[in-house]
Design an enzyme around this catalytic site. Sequence first.
Site, PDB file in Angstrom:
ATOM      1  N   TYR A 107      -3.759 -15.286   8.283  1.00 22.21           N
ATOM      2  CA  TYR A 107      -3.371 -13.945   7.857  1.00 22.21           C
ATOM      3  C   TYR A 107      -4.413 -12.939   8.330  1.00 22.21           C
ATOM      4  CZ  TYR A 107      -2.516  -9.935   4.831  1.00 22.21           C
ATOM      5  OH  TYR A 107      -2.262  -8.673   4.369  1.00 22.21           O
ATOM      6  N   GLU A 195      -0.342  -5.470   9.580  1.00 25.34           N
ATOM      7  CA  GLU A 195      -0.435  -6.798   8.981  1.00 25.34           C
ATOM      8  C   GLU A 195       0.212  -7.822   9.906  1.00 25.34           C
ATOM      9  OE1 GLU A 195       2.155  -7.923   5.573  1.00 25.34           O
ATOM     10  OE2 GLU A 195       0.270  -8.232   4.505  1.00 25.34           O
TER      11      GLU A 195
END
Length: 383
Positions: A107, A195
């Site tokens: 992530y 993101e």
Amino acid sequence: MKLHEYQSKDLLAKYGVVVPGGRVAKNAADAQSIAEEYGGKVVVKAQVLMGGRGKAGGVKLFDNAAEAGTFAGELIGKRLVSIQNPAGMVVEQVLVAELVDIAEEYYLSVLLDRAAQKLLVMISREGGMEIEEVAEKNPEAIVRLLVDPVWGLADFEIRDAVAKAHIPGPAQRQMVAMIKSLVRAYIESDADLIEINPVALTPEGKLLAADAKVSLDENAVFRHPEFAATAEDSAEDPLEAEAAQKGIAYVRLGGDIGIMGNGAGLVMCSLDEVNAAGGRPANFLDVGGGANAERVKTCVELVLKDENVKGLLINIFGGITRGDQVAKGILTAFEQLDVNIPVVARIDGTGAEEGLELLKGSKIVGAATMQEAAKRIVELAYA
Ligand code: GDP
Ligand code: MN
């Protein structure tokens, strides 16, 4: 302003982020022919501006172009619903992307830390799932790195953070490069969020962005004429887009009690009260100051375009604009509208008594307090 995944990937690719190949399709035949270019080994992904598409059934892997096309055909036109977005969104196009063989998922994100007045880079080895879940269950798995907007980051600081996040050795250099690209993309495109979840590591040790979410600061979009077209085709909820065009602050919430009031705080209190009374708010709508008949009419029309709405609560606090003027506005608006659901109006503050007096004898039920109004509209709407 959120960008679609394919738009986000195009933007990031310009900054050197490695992304899988792929194109968007609006029908099954186009999806199939794109899939054929990759020998049928593709992932078909709904292009809707909401999180959790995977869990909502909007992402599927294939090794056969015809099946990928069929799935794309089923997906287009369908409404996807997720926990983050209970009202759901209709899929208008899909991304058909080259299938990546994924060994590990990480992530990576860049956002703004307002308190620190710096950019914040978040890195985690626990990718693929929602970051909120990681933050809750395994907070030490997220490494945070603050970036001074003027001085930026030194390479050793990034290397340090990547090592702290336990990104495996062979992937570290690529991760450092990806972070540098992301920070540059963030600043130069006036983003407010970037993101990548997941950052995919292939068994061969190649790192790429298997998903991407970019949101741009709306106040800065004028500095990026190249995104003007994007702004149009990333129109989110059609009602929210219409409201934005008319300069009305409207957010769809997925329930069935329409809500409008003057002032954002008052509208938020109304949502809470309707909720407490057992109702499900359909929307947030701030009428703004003034609230003349024309404005009220436009707002009511907008709220009622949501077919789920079974009742309408109007919450007005008279201040500079007197309650009786607003009541007149409401009455004039409703004379011109064909409304056949219950409507409760709470009027308080300056000119409240005169306002409530004016509503008597009309179809609009007057209420003096917010609690009473919320209770009434819930009773009437769910009767
Ligand atoms: P989201 O659910 O909206 O965040 O959509 P994602 O693009 O993140 O896809 C959800 C999940 O599908 C990812 O976490 C991956 O596990 C999987 N996925 C997406 N693209 C690929 C791919 O190219 N290859 C493989 N093996 N899995 C993928
Ligand atoms: Mn994702």
